[in-house]
Design a protein around this motif. Structure first.
Motif, PDB file in Angstrom:
ATOM      1  N   ASP A  41      10.572 -14.179   0.807  1.00 23.37           N
ATOM      2  CA  ASP A  41      10.307 -14.939  -0.419  1.00 23.37           C
ATOM      3  C   ASP A  41      10.217 -14.004  -1.620  1.00 23.37           C
ATOM      4  OD1 ASP A  41      10.286 -17.345   0.900  1.00 23.37           O
ATOM      5  OD2 ASP A  41       8.102 -17.532   0.962  1.00 23.37           O
ATOM      6  N   ALA A  42       9.582 -12.858  -1.425  1.00 22.15           N
ATOM      7  CA  ALA A  42       9.371 -11.922  -2.534  1.00 22.15           C
ATOM      8  C   ALA A  42      10.695 -11.420  -3.096  1.00 22.15           C
ATOM      9  CB  ALA A  42       8.510 -10.750  -2.071  1.00 22.15           C
ATOM     10  N   ILE A  43      11.658 -11.115  -2.237  1.00 23.67           N
ATOM     11  CA  ILE A  43      12.898 -10.499  -2.703  1.00 23.67           C
ATOM     12  C   ILE A  43      13.840 -11.466  -3.412  1.00 23.67           C
ATOM     13  CG2 ILE A  43      12.800  -8.667  -0.969  1.00 23.67           C
ATOM     14  CD1 ILE A  43      14.936 -10.180   0.616  1.00 23.67           C
ATOM     15  N   GLN A  77     -10.459  -1.873   1.365  1.00 21.89           N
ATOM     16  CA  GLN A  77      -9.461  -2.895   1.694  1.00 21.89           C
ATOM     17  C   GLN A  77      -8.259  -2.302   2.425  1.00 21.89           C
ATOM     18  OE1 GLN A  77     -10.450  -2.243  -1.473  1.00 21.89           O
ATOM     19  NE2 GLN A  77      -8.723  -2.149  -2.909  1.00 21.89           N
ATOM     20  N   VAL A  78      -8.001  -1.033   2.235  1.00 18.87           N
ATOM     21  CA  VAL A  78      -6.894  -0.380   2.934  1.00 18.87           C
ATOM     22  C   VAL A  78      -7.119  -0.429   4.445  1.00 18.87           C
ATOM     23  CG1 VAL A  78      -5.807   1.861   3.368  1.00 18.87           C
ATOM     24  CG2 VAL A  78      -6.228   1.100   1.016  1.00 18.87           C
ATOM     25  N   ALA A  79      -8.353  -0.203   4.872  1.00 16.89           N
ATOM     26  CA  ALA A  79      -8.663  -0.207   6.297  1.00 16.89           C
ATOM     27  C   ALA A  79      -8.823  -1.611   6.852  1.00 16.89           C
ATOM     28  CB  ALA A  79      -9.945   0.593   6.544  1.00 16.89           C
ATOM     29  N   ASP A  80      -9.344  -2.540   6.048  1.00 20.97           N
ATOM     30  CA  ASP A  80      -9.718  -3.861   6.574  1.00 20.97           C
ATOM     31  C   ASP A  80      -8.636  -4.924   6.451  1.00 20.97           C
ATOM     32  OD1 ASP A  80     -12.152  -2.807   7.268  1.00 20.97           O
ATOM     33  OD2 ASP A  80     -13.200  -3.568   5.491  1.00 20.97           O
ATOM     34  N   ALA A  81      -7.746  -4.796   5.477  1.00 16.76           N
ATOM     35  CA  ALA A  81      -6.693  -5.796   5.317  1.00 16.76           C
ATOM     36  C   ALA A  81      -5.743  -5.749   6.506  1.00 16.76           C
ATOM     37  CB  ALA A  81      -5.927  -5.551   4.014  1.00 16.76           C
ATOM     38  N   SER A  82      -5.038  -6.834   6.737  1.00 20.51           N
ATOM     39  CA  SER A  82      -4.093  -6.871   7.851  1.00 20.51           C
ATOM     40  C   SER A  82      -2.994  -5.832   7.669  1.00 20.51           C
ATOM     41  CB  SER A  82      -3.486  -8.264   7.971  1.00 20.51           C
ATOM     42  OG  SER A  82      -2.583  -8.324   9.047  1.00 20.51           O
ATOM     43  N   ALA A  83      -2.546  -5.661   6.441  1.00 22.31           N
ATOM     44  CA  ALA A  83      -1.494  -4.678   6.153  1.00 22.31           C
ATOM     45  C   ALA A  83      -1.604  -4.241   4.706  1.00 22.31           C
ATOM     46  CB  ALA A  83      -0.106  -5.266   6.420  1.00 22.31           C
ATOM     47  N   VAL A  84      -1.059  -3.077   4.444  1.00 20.24           N
ATOM     48  CA  VAL A  84      -0.878  -2.618   3.072  1.00 20.24           C
ATOM     49  C   VAL A  84       0.616  -2.435   2.870  1.00 20.24           C
ATOM     50  CG1 VAL A  84      -1.334  -0.811   1.373  1.00 20.24           C
ATOM     51  CG2 VAL A  84      -3.119  -1.474   3.007  1.00 20.24           C
ATOM     52  N   ILE A  85       1.131  -3.103   1.855  1.00 20.79           N
ATOM     53  CA  ILE A  85       2.562  -3.028   1.569  1.00 20.79           C
ATOM     54  C   ILE A  85       2.767  -2.106   0.374  1.00 20.79           C
ATOM     55  CG2 ILE A  85       4.638  -4.306   0.944  1.00 20.79           C
ATOM     56  CD1 ILE A  85       3.351  -6.773   2.276  1.00 20.79           C
ATOM     57  N   ALA A  86       3.434  -0.993   0.604  1.00 24.10           N
ATOM     58  CA  ALA A  86       3.779  -0.094  -0.487  1.00 24.10           C
ATOM     59  C   ALA A  86       5.085  -0.564  -1.099  1.00 24.10           C
ATOM     60  CB  ALA A  86       3.916   1.334   0.030  1.00 24.10           C
ATOM     61  N   VAL A  87       5.045  -0.858  -2.389  1.00 26.20           N
ATOM     62  CA  VAL A  87       6.246  -1.266  -3.118  1.00 26.20           C
ATOM     63  C   VAL A  87       6.830  -0.022  -3.778  1.00 26.20           C
ATOM     64  CG1 VAL A  87       7.191  -2.764  -4.910  1.00 26.20           C
ATOM     65  CG2 VAL A  87       5.237  -3.542  -3.528  1.00 26.20           C
ATOM     66  N   LEU A  88       8.077   0.269  -3.445  1.00 23.71           N
ATOM     67  CA  LEU A  88       8.760   1.453  -3.950  1.00 23.71           C
ATOM     68  C   LEU A  88       9.981   1.026  -4.749  1.00 23.71           C
ATOM     69  CD1 LEU A  88       8.816   3.340  -0.522  1.00 23.71           C
ATOM     70  CD2 LEU A  88       7.060   3.554  -2.304  1.00 23.71           C
ATOM     71  N   SER A 146       6.528  -7.629  -6.917  1.00 21.07           N
ATOM     72  CA  SER A 146       5.130  -7.558  -6.475  1.00 21.07           C
ATOM     73  C   SER A 146       4.378  -8.843  -6.817  1.00 21.07           C
ATOM     74  CB  SER A 146       4.437  -6.352  -7.120  1.00 21.07           C
ATOM     75  OG  SER A 146       5.000  -5.146  -6.670  1.00 21.07           O
ATOM     76  N   MET A 147       4.581  -9.341  -8.017  1.00 15.69           N
ATOM     77  CA  MET A 147       3.899 -10.579  -8.390  1.00 15.69           C
ATOM     78  C   MET A 147       4.389 -11.739  -7.532  1.00 15.69           C
ATOM     79  SD  MET A 147       1.558 -11.608 -10.551  1.00 15.69           S
ATOM     80  CE  MET A 147       0.845 -12.590  -9.234  1.00 15.69           C
ATOM     81  N   GLN A 148       5.699 -11.788  -7.273  1.00 13.71           N
ATOM     82  CA  GLN A 148       6.233 -12.850  -6.426  1.00 13.71           C
ATOM     83  C   GLN A 148       5.655 -12.756  -5.014  1.00 13.71           C
ATOM     84  OE1 GLN A 148       9.585 -14.669  -7.655  1.00 13.71           O
ATOM     85  NE2 GLN A 148      10.686 -14.725  -5.739  1.00 13.71           N
ATOM     86  N   LEU A 149       5.511 -11.535  -4.525  1.00 15.11           N
ATOM     87  CA  LEU A 149       4.932 -11.319  -3.197  1.00 15.11           C
ATOM     88  C   LEU A 149       3.499 -11.856  -3.144  1.00 15.11           C
ATOM     89  CD1 LEU A 149       5.167  -7.980  -1.200  1.00 15.11           C
ATOM     90  CD2 LEU A 149       3.073  -9.307  -1.235  1.00 15.11           C
ATOM     91  N   MET A 150       2.706 -11.552  -4.162  1.00 12.77           N
ATOM     92  CA  MET A 150       1.306 -11.978  -4.154  1.00 12.77           C
ATOM     93  C   MET A 150       1.166 -13.494  -4.256  1.00 12.77           C
ATOM     94  SD  MET A 150      -0.689  -8.927  -6.197  1.00 12.77           S
ATOM     95  CE  MET A 150       0.470  -8.759  -7.556  1.00 12.77           C
ATOM     96  N   LEU A 151       2.025 -14.127  -5.032  1.00 13.34           N
ATOM     97  CA  LEU A 151       1.978 -15.596  -5.120  1.00 13.34           C
ATOM     98  C   LEU A 151       2.451 -16.229  -3.809  1.00 13.34           C
ATOM     99  CD1 LEU A 151       3.264 -16.245  -8.754  1.00 13.34           C
ATOM    100  CD2 LEU A 151       0.906 -16.363  -7.911  1.00 13.34           C
ATOM    101  N   ALA A 152       3.474 -15.647  -3.191  1.00  9.34           N
ATOM    102  CA  ALA A 152       3.945 -16.168  -1.902  1.00  9.34           C
ATOM    103  C   ALA A 152       2.873 -16.024  -0.838  1.00  9.34           C
ATOM    104  CB  ALA A 152       5.225 -15.446  -1.484  1.00  9.34           C
ATOM    105  N   ALA A 153       2.117 -14.931  -0.898  1.00  9.84           N
ATOM    106  CA  ALA A 153       1.010 -14.749   0.050  1.00  9.84           C
ATOM    107  C   ALA A 153      -0.070 -15.809  -0.169  1.00  9.84           C
ATOM    108  CB  ALA A 153       0.413 -13.352  -0.105  1.00  9.84           C
ATOM    109  N   ARG A 154      -0.400 -16.060  -1.409  1.00 13.60           N
ATOM    110  CA  ARG A 154      -1.431 -17.058  -1.719  1.00 13.60           C
ATOM    111  C   ARG A 154      -0.997 -18.451  -1.261  1.00 13.60           C
ATOM    112  NH1 ARG A 154      -6.059 -17.313  -1.012  1.00 13.60           N
ATOM    113  NH2 ARG A 154      -5.768 -19.435  -0.331  1.00 13.60           N
ATOM    114  N   ALA A 155       0.296 -18.753  -1.393  1.00 12.59           N
ATOM    115  CA  ALA A 155       0.814 -20.046  -0.949  1.00 12.59           C
ATOM    116  C   ALA A 155       0.668 -20.216   0.557  1.00 12.59           C
ATOM    117  CB  ALA A 155       2.285 -20.192  -1.355  1.00 12.59           C
ATOM    118  N   ARG A 156       0.600 -19.102   1.285  1.00 10.10           N
ATOM    119  CA  ARG A 156       0.406 -19.140   2.729  1.00 10.10           C
ATOM    120  C   ARG A 156      -1.076 -19.106   3.115  1.00 10.10           C
ATOM    121  NH1 ARG A 156       5.396 -17.008   1.924  1.00 10.10           N
ATOM    122  NH2 ARG A 156       6.924 -17.112   3.639  1.00 10.10           N
ATOM    123  N   GLY A 157      -1.948 -19.060   2.125  1.00  8.30           N
ATOM    124  CA  GLY A 157      -3.376 -19.011   2.407  1.00  8.30           C
ATOM    125  C   GLY A 157      -3.913 -17.611   2.598  1.00  8.30           C
ATOM    126  N   TRP A 158      -3.121 -16.598   2.281  1.00  7.68           N
ATOM    127  CA  TRP A 158      -3.543 -15.212   2.413  1.00  7.68           C
ATOM    128  C   TRP A 158      -4.007 -14.675   1.066  1.00  7.68           C
ATOM    129  CZ3 TRP A 158       1.777 -13.895   4.961  1.00  7.68           C
ATOM    130  CH2 TRP A 158       1.856 -14.536   6.203  1.00  7.68           C
TER     131      TRP A 158
END
Length: 215
Positions: A41-43, A77-88, A146-158
């Motif tokens: 969704d993000a891409i 949050q780096v240790a506790d979140a399910s994943a950390v996505i590095a955007v390059l 990155s913004m699209q990724l964060m909104l797509a995550a929120r739409a999934r309840g994350w």
């Protein structure tokens, strides 16, 4: 209520419910299949000349998150979140122009001769740009995805939080990121243990001018 009104209401809720969350449930895990769907969704975000310069390094193993933790100044949050996505940002994304526009032709979206001429102009232009200009372009496109990724995550309840506070040079060294890639931000994604703090925004009238700057 019309279908368009329902869609607008749902999208409005996603925007308003997205907050920067720094406290995550460490037991909540997102599968790689679901991460890939999220990135799918993000891409769909726009990019300069559709060169799609974003690249993602998903850090989801406990061992790798522990390596990242001190690099990100021990933000928990780096240790506790399910994943950390590095955007390059790929500073040489123009080298993929022929492939991208070849697929555009194959999909029937552009005539082959038009694509060929477009690729030639694009490669010539982007290859001659300064490093500073290239960095600005991929940083802008990286912000969009990155913004699209964060909104797509929120739409999934994350939940998510974008992080600019980390040692970019150490990050590249530790995770094998080559010089052609510009670190843009880290995004933690998971399930909130505690809700993100509510914040206020300046009014639209305070940040908006029409036709000439008045603010």
């Amino acid at each position: 209520m019309t279908n368009s009104q329902v869609q607008e209401q749902a999208f409005s809720a996603v925007i308003r419910e997205r907050r920067s969350v720094r406290s995550y449930d460490p037991s909540f895990k997102i599968s790689r299949e679901d991460i890939n769907a999220l990135l799918g969704d993000a891409i769909l975000a726009p990019s300069s000349s559709n060169l799609q310069p974003w690249r993602f390094l998903v850090i989801d193993s406990e061992e790798q998150k522990q390596k990242l933790l001190p690099i990100a100044f021990n933000q928990q949050q780096v240790a506790d979140a399910s994943a950390v996505i590095a955007v390059l940002g790929d500073l040489e994304s123009y080298t993929l122009a022929e492939m991208i526009y070849g697929r555009t032709v194959d999909a029937g979206f552009m005539p082959a001769d038009t694509a060929k001429a477009y690729v030639e102009r694009m490669v010539g232009m982007y290859s001659s740009l300064s490093s500073e200009v290239k960095s600005k372009i991929v940083a802008t496109d990286g912000g969009l995805v990155s913004m699209q990724l964060m909104l797509a995550a929120r739409a999934r309840g994350w939940d998510t939080v974008p992080m600019g506070g980390y040692d970019a040079a150490k990050f590249k060294e530790t995770f094998g990121v080559g010089e052609r890639y510009l670190p843009i931000m880290l995004i933690a994604v998971g399930k909130a243990l505690n809700p993100g703090r509510q914040t206020v925004r300046l009014a639209v009238e305070e940040v908006t001018s029409y036709n000439e700057m008045t603010n």
